[in-house]
Design a protein around this motif. Structure first.
Motif, PDB file in Angstrom:
ATOM      1  N   ALA A 107      55.924  13.400  56.546  1.00 23.72           N
ATOM      2  CA  ALA A 107      56.246  14.466  57.492  1.00 23.72           C
ATOM      3  C   ALA A 107      55.350  15.654  57.162  1.00 23.72           C
ATOM      4  O   ALA A 107      55.314  16.099  56.017  1.00 23.72           O
ATOM      5  CB  ALA A 107      57.709  14.860  57.381  1.00 23.72           C
ATOM      6  N   SER A 108      54.650  16.128  58.166  1.00 30.04           N
ATOM      7  CA  SER A 108      53.761  17.269  57.951  1.00 30.04           C
ATOM      8  C   SER A 108      54.585  18.544  57.858  1.00 30.04           C
ATOM      9  O   SER A 108      55.714  18.604  58.369  1.00 30.04           O
ATOM     10  CB  SER A 108      52.760  17.371  59.105  1.00 30.04           C
ATOM     11  N   PRO A 109      54.024  19.555  57.213  1.00 26.73           N
ATOM     12  CA  PRO A 109      54.733  20.841  57.166  1.00 26.73           C
ATOM     13  C   PRO A 109      55.051  21.381  58.562  1.00 26.73           C
ATOM     14  O   PRO A 109      56.118  21.954  58.786  1.00 26.73           O
ATOM     15  CB  PRO A 109      53.755  21.767  56.431  1.00 26.73           C
ATOM     16  N   THR A 110      54.144  21.164  59.508  1.00 25.25           N
ATOM     17  CA  THR A 110      54.384  21.622  60.878  1.00 25.25           C
ATOM     18  C   THR A 110      55.575  20.896  61.484  1.00 25.25           C
ATOM     19  O   THR A 110      56.418  21.510  62.152  1.00 25.25           O
ATOM     20  CB  THR A 110      53.133  21.386  61.744  1.00 25.25           C
ATOM     21  N   GLU A 111      55.658  19.586  61.259  1.00 23.25           N
ATOM     22  CA  GLU A 111      56.781  18.803  61.777  1.00 23.25           C
ATOM     23  C   GLU A 111      58.102  19.284  61.175  1.00 23.25           C
ATOM     24  O   GLU A 111      59.112  19.415  61.884  1.00 23.25           O
ATOM     25  CB  GLU A 111      56.567  17.322  61.470  1.00 23.25           C
ATOM     26  N   GLY A 167      68.554  11.542  58.293  1.00 22.48           N
ATOM     27  CA  GLY A 167      68.323  10.505  59.292  1.00 22.48           C
ATOM     28  C   GLY A 167      66.922   9.924  59.180  1.00 22.48           C
ATOM     29  O   GLY A 167      66.730   8.705  59.309  1.00 22.48           O
ATOM     30  N   ARG A 168      65.939  10.774  58.937  1.00 23.10           N
ATOM     31  CA  ARG A 168      64.554  10.301  58.741  1.00 23.10           C
ATOM     32  C   ARG A 168      64.435   9.441  57.483  1.00 23.10           C
ATOM     33  O   ARG A 168      63.614   8.543  57.429  1.00 23.10           O
ATOM     34  CB  ARG A 168      63.600  11.495  58.614  1.00 23.10           C
ATOM     35  N   LEU A 178      62.057  23.887  52.763  1.00 22.68           N
ATOM     36  CA  LEU A 178      61.098  23.003  53.417  1.00 22.68           C
ATOM     37  C   LEU A 178      60.356  22.144  52.394  1.00 22.68           C
ATOM     38  O   LEU A 178      60.173  20.936  52.596  1.00 22.68           O
ATOM     39  CB  LEU A 178      60.100  23.809  54.253  1.00 22.68           C
ATOM     40  N   ALA A 179      59.946  22.751  51.287  1.00 29.00           N
ATOM     41  CA  ALA A 179      59.244  22.002  50.233  1.00 29.00           C
ATOM     42  C   ALA A 179      60.163  20.948  49.627  1.00 29.00           C
ATOM     43  O   ALA A 179      59.726  19.813  49.346  1.00 29.00           O
ATOM     44  CB  ALA A 179      58.744  22.965  49.155  1.00 29.00           C
ATOM     45  N   GLU A 180      61.424  21.293  49.414  1.00 28.29           N
ATOM     46  CA  GLU A 180      62.390  20.339  48.864  1.00 28.29           C
ATOM     47  C   GLU A 180      62.558  19.142  49.793  1.00 28.29           C
ATOM     48  O   GLU A 180      62.535  17.984  49.352  1.00 28.29           O
ATOM     49  CB  GLU A 180      63.737  21.025  48.646  1.00 28.29           C
ATOM     50  N   VAL A 181      62.706  19.406  51.068  1.00 30.09           N
ATOM     51  CA  VAL A 181      62.869  18.316  52.036  1.00 30.09           C
ATOM     52  C   VAL A 181      61.606  17.478  52.102  1.00 30.09           C
ATOM     53  O   VAL A 181      61.678  16.237  52.147  1.00 30.09           O
ATOM     54  CB  VAL A 181      63.246  18.879  53.436  1.00 30.09           C
ATOM     55  N   GLN A 182      60.452  18.117  52.070  1.00 32.66           N
ATOM     56  CA  GLN A 182      59.202  17.358  52.100  1.00 32.66           C
ATOM     57  C   GLN A 182      59.082  16.456  50.869  1.00 32.66           C
ATOM     58  O   GLN A 182      58.682  15.298  50.981  1.00 32.66           O
ATOM     59  CB  GLN A 182      57.997  18.300  52.192  1.00 32.66           C
ATOM     60  N   ARG A 183      59.463  16.958  49.692  1.00 35.23           N
ATOM     61  CA  ARG A 183      59.449  16.131  48.465  1.00 35.23           C
ATOM     62  C   ARG A 183      60.425  14.958  48.598  1.00 35.23           C
ATOM     63  O   ARG A 183      60.101  13.833  48.233  1.00 35.23           O
ATOM     64  CB  ARG A 183      59.826  16.971  47.244  1.00 35.23           C
ATOM     65  N   ASP A 184      61.622  15.238  49.110  1.00 35.61           N
ATOM     66  CA  ASP A 184      62.629  14.183  49.257  1.00 35.61           C
ATOM     67  C   ASP A 184      62.172  13.118  50.242  1.00 35.61           C
ATOM     68  O   ASP A 184      62.376  11.918  50.014  1.00 35.61           O
ATOM     69  CB  ASP A 184      63.966  14.776  49.695  1.00 35.61           C
ATOM     70  N   LEU A 185      61.552  13.544  51.337  1.00 34.85           N
ATOM     71  CA  LEU A 185      61.038  12.582  52.310  1.00 34.85           C
ATOM     72  C   LEU A 185      59.914  11.750  51.697  1.00 34.85           C
ATOM     73  O   LEU A 185      59.885  10.515  51.857  1.00 34.85           O
ATOM     74  CB  LEU A 185      60.533  13.302  53.568  1.00 34.85           C
ATOM     75  N   ALA A 186      59.005  12.403  50.985  1.00 32.50           N
ATOM     76  CA  ALA A 186      57.892  11.693  50.351  1.00 32.50           C
ATOM     77  C   ALA A 186      58.405  10.697  49.313  1.00 32.50           C
ATOM     78  O   ALA A 186      57.869   9.590  49.184  1.00 32.50           O
ATOM     79  CB  ALA A 186      56.926  12.690  49.711  1.00 32.50           C
ATOM     80  N   ALA A 187      59.462  11.051  48.574  1.00 34.38           N
ATOM     81  CA  ALA A 187      60.033  10.152  47.569  1.00 34.38           C
ATOM     82  C   ALA A 187      60.604   8.896  48.216  1.00 34.38           C
ATOM     83  O   ALA A 187      60.647   7.835  47.588  1.00 34.38           O
ATOM     84  CB  ALA A 187      61.121  10.871  46.780  1.00 34.38           C
ATOM     85  N   ARG A 188      61.022   9.002  49.465  1.00 35.61           N
ATOM     86  CA  ARG A 188      61.550   7.842  50.212  1.00 35.61           C
ATOM     87  C   ARG A 188      60.461   7.132  51.015  1.00 35.61           C
ATOM     88  O   ARG A 188      60.760   6.214  51.775  1.00 35.61           O
ATOM     89  CB  ARG A 188      62.648   8.294  51.179  1.00 35.61           C
TER      90      ARG A 188
END
Length: 144
Positions: A113-117, A69-70, A99-109
């Motif tokens: 999103a901070s790790p805390t978020e 959704g993000r 968490l790292a995978e999701v953070q990479r995927d979000l950054a690629a888009r």
């Protein structure tokens, strides 16, 4: 001495309290309780592990849907992304790796999103998943 003998003889003929049941029978009864308790503990362990597994899979699904959704994905792509996180968990990925995978995927888009978020989102997903699993009809869990 004769007084002492009389007293001892009279005490010997008196009943000495309630009759003690057969200790062998009691021991067998006590021993039969242990296998029952052991089986109950094993059943509880299996149940707890099953619930933990279902909660974790539901959490990954919810967390994946949140992340999708993000990223602005449509419903079909979001479901596929959530399934990929569930598959990752089944393949043995740790929470940190997910968490790292999701953070990479979000950054690629281009979504920051901070790790805390991300950790808070995962915690909220786990809370919802636990409520879903613990409050669900067991037959409803099989249909997912």
């Amino acid at each position: 001495m004769s007084g002492l003998r009389r007293r001892l003889n009279s005490q010997a003929s008196m009943p000495r309290g309630p009759r003690v049941p057969d200790p062998v029978g009691q021991e067998e009864e006590k021993m039969s309780i242990f296998p029952d308790r052991e089986a109950a503990f094993e059943q509880k362990f299996v149940h707890d592990e099953e619930v933990a597994f279902l909660v974790r899979m539901a959490r990954e699904r919810r967390f994946g849907l949140w992340a999708a959704g993000r990223m602005g994905q449509d419903e079909e792509a979001a479901a596929a992304y959530a399934r990929s996180l569930v598959k990752g968990a089944l393949d043995g990925k740790t929470d940190a790796e997910l968490l790292a995978e999701v953070q990479r995927d979000l950054a690629a888009r281009g979504v920051s999103a901070s790790p805390t978020e991300l950790q808070q989102a995962m915690l909220q997903a786990e809370t919802g998943a636990r409520t879903q699993v613990m409050g669900a009809d067991p037959s409803a869990l099989d249909r997912r």
